[in-house]
Write a protein that holds these residues in place. Sequence first.
Motif, PDB file in Angstrom:
ATOM      1  N   ARG A 292       0.688  -1.186   0.135  1.00  0.00           N
ATOM      2  CA  ARG A 292       0.001   0.000   0.089  1.00  0.00           C
ATOM      3  C   ARG A 292       0.860   1.279  -0.106  1.00  0.00           C
ATOM      4  O   ARG A 292       0.527   2.151  -0.638  1.00  0.00           O
ATOM      5  CB  ARG A 292      -0.862  -0.139   1.105  1.00  0.00           C
ATOM      6  N   PHE A 293       2.056   1.258   0.689  1.00  0.00           N
ATOM      7  CA  PHE A 293       2.671   2.354   0.965  1.00  0.00           C
ATOM      8  C   PHE A 293       3.945   2.392   0.169  1.00  0.00           C
ATOM      9  O   PHE A 293       4.876   3.361  -0.024  1.00  0.00           O
ATOM     10  CB  PHE A 293       3.157   2.700   2.365  1.00  0.00           C
ATOM     11  N   ALA A 294       4.437   1.277  -0.673  1.00  0.00           N
ATOM     12  CA  ALA A 294       5.587   1.185  -1.196  1.00  0.00           C
ATOM     13  C   ALA A 294       5.580  -0.055  -2.099  1.00  0.00           C
ATOM     14  O   ALA A 294       5.112  -1.135  -1.740  1.00  0.00           O
ATOM     15  CB  ALA A 294       7.052   1.211  -0.371  1.00  0.00           C
ATOM     16  N   ASP A 295       6.292  -0.269  -3.454  1.00  0.00           N
ATOM     17  CA  ASP A 295       6.199  -1.338  -4.149  1.00  0.00           C
ATOM     18  C   ASP A 295       7.591  -1.520  -4.727  1.00  0.00           C
ATOM     19  O   ASP A 295       8.288  -0.421  -4.973  1.00  0.00           O
ATOM     20  CB  ASP A 295       5.378  -1.162  -5.187  1.00  0.00           C
ATOM     21  N   VAL A 296       7.914  -2.743  -5.248  1.00  0.00           N
ATOM     22  CA  VAL A 296       9.018  -2.927  -6.085  1.00  0.00           C
ATOM     23  C   VAL A 296       8.513  -3.366  -7.384  1.00  0.00           C
ATOM     24  O   VAL A 296       7.910  -4.329  -7.514  1.00  0.00           O
ATOM     25  CB  VAL A 296       9.956  -3.894  -5.586  1.00  0.00           C
ATOM     26  N   THR A 297       8.940  -2.977  -8.632  1.00  0.00           N
ATOM     27  CA  THR A 297       8.668  -3.159  -9.716  1.00  0.00           C
ATOM     28  C   THR A 297       9.340  -4.411 -10.305  1.00  0.00           C
ATOM     29  O   THR A 297      10.364  -4.889  -9.665  1.00  0.00           O
ATOM     30  CB  THR A 297       8.922  -2.150 -11.083  1.00  0.00           C
ATOM     31  N   PRO A 298       8.705  -5.289 -11.206  1.00  0.00           N
ATOM     32  CA  PRO A 298       9.582  -6.476 -11.575  1.00  0.00           C
ATOM     33  C   PRO A 298      10.890  -6.195 -11.842  1.00  0.00           C
ATOM     34  O   PRO A 298      11.792  -7.211 -11.732  1.00  0.00           O
ATOM     35  CB  PRO A 298       8.614  -7.079 -12.782  1.00  0.00           C
ATOM     36  N   ALA A 299      11.321  -5.196 -12.575  1.00  0.00           N
ATOM     37  CA  ALA A 299      12.772  -4.836 -12.823  1.00  0.00           C
ATOM     38  C   ALA A 299      13.744  -4.457 -11.473  1.00  0.00           C
ATOM     39  O   ALA A 299      14.700  -4.253 -11.724  1.00  0.00           O
ATOM     40  CB  ALA A 299      12.644  -3.901 -13.950  1.00  0.00           C
ATOM     41  N   GLY A 300      12.761  -4.387 -10.566  1.00  0.00           N
ATOM     42  CA  GLY A 300      13.655  -3.965  -9.229  1.00  0.00           C
ATOM     43  C   GLY A 300      13.811  -2.587  -9.106  1.00  0.00           C
ATOM     44  O   GLY A 300      14.948  -2.079  -8.389  1.00  0.00           O
ATOM     45  N   VAL A 301      12.800  -1.806  -9.291  1.00  0.00           N
ATOM     46  CA  VAL A 301      12.748  -0.320  -9.106  1.00  0.00           C
ATOM     47  C   VAL A 301      11.794  -0.283  -7.782  1.00  0.00           C
ATOM     48  O   VAL A 301      10.724  -0.438  -7.766  1.00  0.00           O
ATOM     49  CB  VAL A 301      12.337   0.432 -10.146  1.00  0.00           C
ATOM     50  N   TYR A 302      12.335   0.838  -6.876  1.00  0.00           N
ATOM     51  CA  TYR A 302      11.710   0.580  -5.628  1.00  0.00           C
ATOM     52  C   TYR A 302      10.992   2.093  -5.908  1.00  0.00           C
ATOM     53  O   TYR A 302      11.484   3.170  -6.221  1.00  0.00           O
ATOM     54  CB  TYR A 302      12.612   1.203  -4.451  1.00  0.00           C
ATOM     55  N   GLU A 303       9.607   2.003  -5.552  1.00  0.00           N
ATOM     56  CA  GLU A 303       8.508   3.069  -5.836  1.00  0.00           C
ATOM     57  C   GLU A 303       7.719   3.441  -4.485  1.00  0.00           C
ATOM     58  O   GLU A 303       7.353   2.440  -3.914  1.00  0.00           O
ATOM     59  CB  GLU A 303       7.666   2.869  -6.641  1.00  0.00           C
ATOM     60  N   SER A 304       7.425   4.586  -4.149  1.00  0.00           N
ATOM     61  CA  SER A 304       6.704   5.026  -2.839  1.00  0.00           C
ATOM     62  C   SER A 304       6.016   6.315  -3.214  1.00  0.00           C
ATOM     63  O   SER A 304       6.906   7.173  -3.465  1.00  0.00           O
ATOM     64  CB  SER A 304       7.417   4.895  -1.722  1.00  0.00           C
ATOM     65  N   PRO A 305       4.946   6.554  -3.030  1.00  0.00           N
ATOM     66  CA  PRO A 305       4.470   8.016  -2.760  1.00  0.00           C
ATOM     67  C   PRO A 305       4.838   8.787  -1.677  1.00  0.00           C
ATOM     68  O   PRO A 305       4.704  10.023  -1.687  1.00  0.00           O
ATOM     69  CB  PRO A 305       2.815   7.616  -2.753  1.00  0.00           C
ATOM     70  N   ILE A 306       5.491   8.240  -0.802  1.00  0.00           N
ATOM     71  CA  ILE A 306       6.040   8.887   0.278  1.00  0.00           C
ATOM     72  C   ILE A 306       7.659   8.981   0.269  1.00  0.00           C
ATOM     73  O   ILE A 306       8.261   7.827   0.438  1.00  0.00           O
ATOM     74  CB  ILE A 306       5.496   8.344   1.777  1.00  0.00           C
ATOM     75  N   ASP A 307       7.933  10.153  -0.024  1.00  0.00           N
ATOM     76  CA  ASP A 307       9.608  10.287  -0.216  1.00  0.00           C
ATOM     77  C   ASP A 307      10.465   9.976   0.864  1.00  0.00           C
ATOM     78  O   ASP A 307      11.463   9.181   0.886  1.00  0.00           O
ATOM     79  CB  ASP A 307       9.881  11.523  -0.795  1.00  0.00           C
ATOM     80  N   ASN A 308       9.967  10.761   1.982  1.00  0.00           N
ATOM     81  CA  ASN A 308      10.928  10.320   3.335  1.00  0.00           C
ATOM     82  C   ASN A 308      10.921   9.146   3.903  1.00  0.00           C
ATOM     83  O   ASN A 308       9.707   8.733   4.324  1.00  0.00           O
ATOM     84  CB  ASN A 308      10.254  11.565   4.274  1.00  0.00           C
ATOM     85  N   PRO A 309      11.848   8.368   4.237  1.00  0.00           N
ATOM     86  CA  PRO A 309      11.792   6.949   4.640  1.00  0.00           C
ATOM     87  C   PRO A 309      11.058   6.928   5.941  1.00  0.00           C
ATOM     88  O   PRO A 309      10.411   5.941   6.265  1.00  0.00           O
ATOM     89  CB  PRO A 309      13.095   6.403   4.463  1.00  0.00           C
ATOM     90  N   ASN A 310      11.546   7.955   6.607  1.00  0.00           N
ATOM     91  CA  ASN A 310      11.065   8.016   8.195  1.00  0.00           C
ATOM     92  C   ASN A 310       9.718   8.141   8.347  1.00  0.00           C
ATOM     93  O   ASN A 310       8.708   7.472   8.881  1.00  0.00           O
ATOM     94  CB  ASN A 310      11.790   9.226   8.968  1.00  0.00           C
ATOM     95  N   ARG A 311       9.109   9.121   7.347  1.00  0.00           N
ATOM     96  CA  ARG A 311       8.044   9.617   7.303  1.00  0.00           C
ATOM     97  C   ARG A 311       6.853   8.078   6.739  1.00  0.00           C
ATOM     98  O   ARG A 311       5.735   7.836   7.417  1.00  0.00           O
ATOM     99  CB  ARG A 311       7.293  10.568   6.354  1.00  0.00           C
ATOM    100  N   ARG A 312       7.514   7.603   5.684  1.00  0.00           N
ATOM    101  CA  ARG A 312       6.852   6.244   5.253  1.00  0.00           C
ATOM    102  C   ARG A 312       6.692   5.168   6.487  1.00  0.00           C
ATOM    103  O   ARG A 312       5.556   4.585   6.612  1.00  0.00           O
ATOM    104  CB  ARG A 312       7.667   5.757   4.107  1.00  0.00           C
ATOM    105  N   PHE A 313       7.921   5.094   6.997  1.00  0.00           N
ATOM    106  CA  PHE A 313       7.562   4.025   8.424  1.00  0.00           C
ATOM    107  C   PHE A 313       6.739   4.416   9.163  1.00  0.00           C
ATOM    108  O   PHE A 313       5.640   3.516   9.581  1.00  0.00           O
ATOM    109  CB  PHE A 313       9.062   3.747   8.826  1.00  0.00           C
ATOM    110  N   PHE A 314       6.411   5.735   9.629  1.00  0.00           N
ATOM    111  CA  PHE A 314       5.561   5.817  10.675  1.00  0.00           C
ATOM    112  C   PHE A 314       4.239   5.951  10.035  1.00  0.00           C
ATOM    113  O   PHE A 314       3.080   5.917  10.836  1.00  0.00           O
ATOM    114  CB  PHE A 314       6.008   7.294  11.554  1.00  0.00           C
TER     115      PHE A 314
END
Length: 645
Positions: A292-314
């Motif tokens: 829901r908050f982050a994905d990895v494409t088949p080719a191995g690209v990391y994608e998330s609508p929330i840029d800040n890793p800390n914010r994403r985690f919380f």
Amino acid sequence: MNHRLGGTRFEVVATDTVTPTDGPTGASTSSASGYVQPEVDVPALTRLLDGRYAEVRNLVRSNLSAYSSILTDAETLSRADYRERVKELVVEMASTGQTGMGFPEEYGGGGDIGASIAAFETLSFGDLSVLVKVGVQFGLFGGAILQLGTERHHEAYLRRIVTGELMGCFAMTETGHGSNVQALGTVATYDVATQEFVITTTREDARKDYIGNAAEHGELAVVFAQLEVGGEGRGVHAFVVPIRVRDDSGELVPAPGVTIADDGLKMGLNGVDNGRLWFDEVRVPRDNLLNRFADVTPAGVYESPIDNPNRRFFTMLGTLIQGRVCVGGAGINAAKVALTIAVKYALRRRQFEASGEQEELLLDYGMHQRRLLPLLARTYALHFAQDVLSANLHDVLTGVREDEQTQRELESRAAGTKALGTWHATRTIQECREACGGAGYLAENRFAALKADTDVFTTFEGDNHVLLQLVAKGLLTDYASDFEWDQEAGLLDPEYQLAMYRFREEHMISGAARRLKRGIDNDMDPGEVFSRVQDHVIGAARAHMERLVLEAFVERTRALPDGDLKVALNLLCDLHALSGIEADSAWFMEHGRLSVQRSKAIRREVSSLCRKVRPLAGDLVDAFGVPEEMLRSPELIGDLVPMRG
Ligand SMILES: Cc1cc2nc3c(=O)[nH]c(=O)nc-3n(C[C@H](O)[C@H](O)[C@H](O)COP(=O)(O)OP(=O)(O)OC[C@H]3O[C@@H](n4cnc5c(N)ncnc54)[C@H](O)[C@@H]3O)c2cc1C
């Protein structure tokens, strides 16, 4: 009167606002001061407490009564059989719909978060292994799939989770890290060649530990691990990992690469199968990332609508607060069971002659009132504070309120209410056990299980001190003072009581903020500064939560129409507010907010309020609506005819 015992009945009344109503009193008694003792309409008070979810709570009450034999099973079955019995019960309860109320209707749920919290809270009147197993299966495991997953996960799992057919775990904690989840050692590495994640326990203390449903019944686990994509660490994410598979004979056995061990005998909750998990390069498809908050494409690209890793985690963790809200509510309701037994016992148990004819009822002793009635008042206070919290959670999770500030306040309130509610349970259950003397020690009378099973509520779903630290950090960020008040207002004026609570909160926050700033200004290491000020910071968080709890009680009472119920709840609210100030009177005096005289007046007022609440106590615990079968304790409470005095 037995003067050997201190003569509490003849205590001089030294406050001008209160005349005592000691001794046996009938309903609606009028005293010389004009105080009219209210009569409590028990069903009306139960309706008030049950609120909009009365029907749900009653469904759970009737199921608890129907399955009350589990309380005996907990004492007589072997650990293995007890676990199986608990599992059976959880699955049976799932078929009544009471455990799936928080899931969307299209997956067989009830589509009502508030209802699911009400159901869970009520379940805590009964066997707490059943409660916790329900919490693990539907709240933690199901909740993680629902909140962190997307449609493909919902489609794949939710229907079978809601019925209890698919049992699972929420595998976050490791032996090495419980509170500090960002430091977990389990790693999930993306393998672009096979489009799989490889889950590995990288070191011994990275094994998953204390995980509910792991030792026996879980087929799947939501595993929290450090995601690595293309050699880059992306922080903690959640993955669905099969931990058991069926062998040729249909038996569930550990999945390849997964090692499972039992946590063994615990202090309580032995009907729940907590265990440890190790992962040795366990491969799961790319789709098993809860994305829901982050994905990895088949080719191995990391994608998330929330840029800040800390914010994403919380943000991710923020969606999981329902479990925390539920545990706080469960603690408050477990305290209701203990109080119901102890108050009823104190209304029939007699010790020592008082008038020469018959011995005195325990609840007519001032000390006994002082021990039980402020706890009763606080239970009501926490109940109403919990109501506000679950209504807020319902609104946020259903999108009625979506702004970031609301979300932050909700998380803080959930953390703080959980801490206060579960500490209250531990303290209340202990006091009630002692208040029932030797009888309280017999397992049949419920306190053995209540004590052992609720103890860990202060630790799981977030350790209480760590949670209050979270509350404090938000307070220090938002701190701004605009404080004014009338220090001489009447003790029974809610504005005075609230002002005292606000003063303590603001003073503690500003003091902690000043000390932190001073340390930083003096070039001290920030971590060292925080550690030195930590007790002050956590004290501020506690004071903040106490103010919110009192506010909830005052507001709820104010909103009631005039009448006996309002009078009764006002008494409880005053008792709660003033006994809170009394307990911290040294602090208020140290900070010049309480004169010696006023402090003494508060002490007298608390005793006086206890005497006023005493004739209502039986009705006030009856209103909790704990099913009779859950009280057990025939020798403690017997065939009690409610005694009013
Ligand atoms: C019966 C049971 C069931 C559980 N079920 C699950 C489950 O299903 N899934 C799951 O993932 N986990 C589960 N847990 C784990 C539980 O959530 C953790 O035990 C909890 O989060 C605390 O972590 P910890 O044990 O590592 O304690 P620690 O974090 O090591 O805390 C130990 C002590 O240190 C203090 N402390 C920690 N950090 C600080 C700090 N920064 N400042 C000051 N003091 C600090 C704490 O207040 C605490 O008193 C369960 C635990 C138990 C006992």
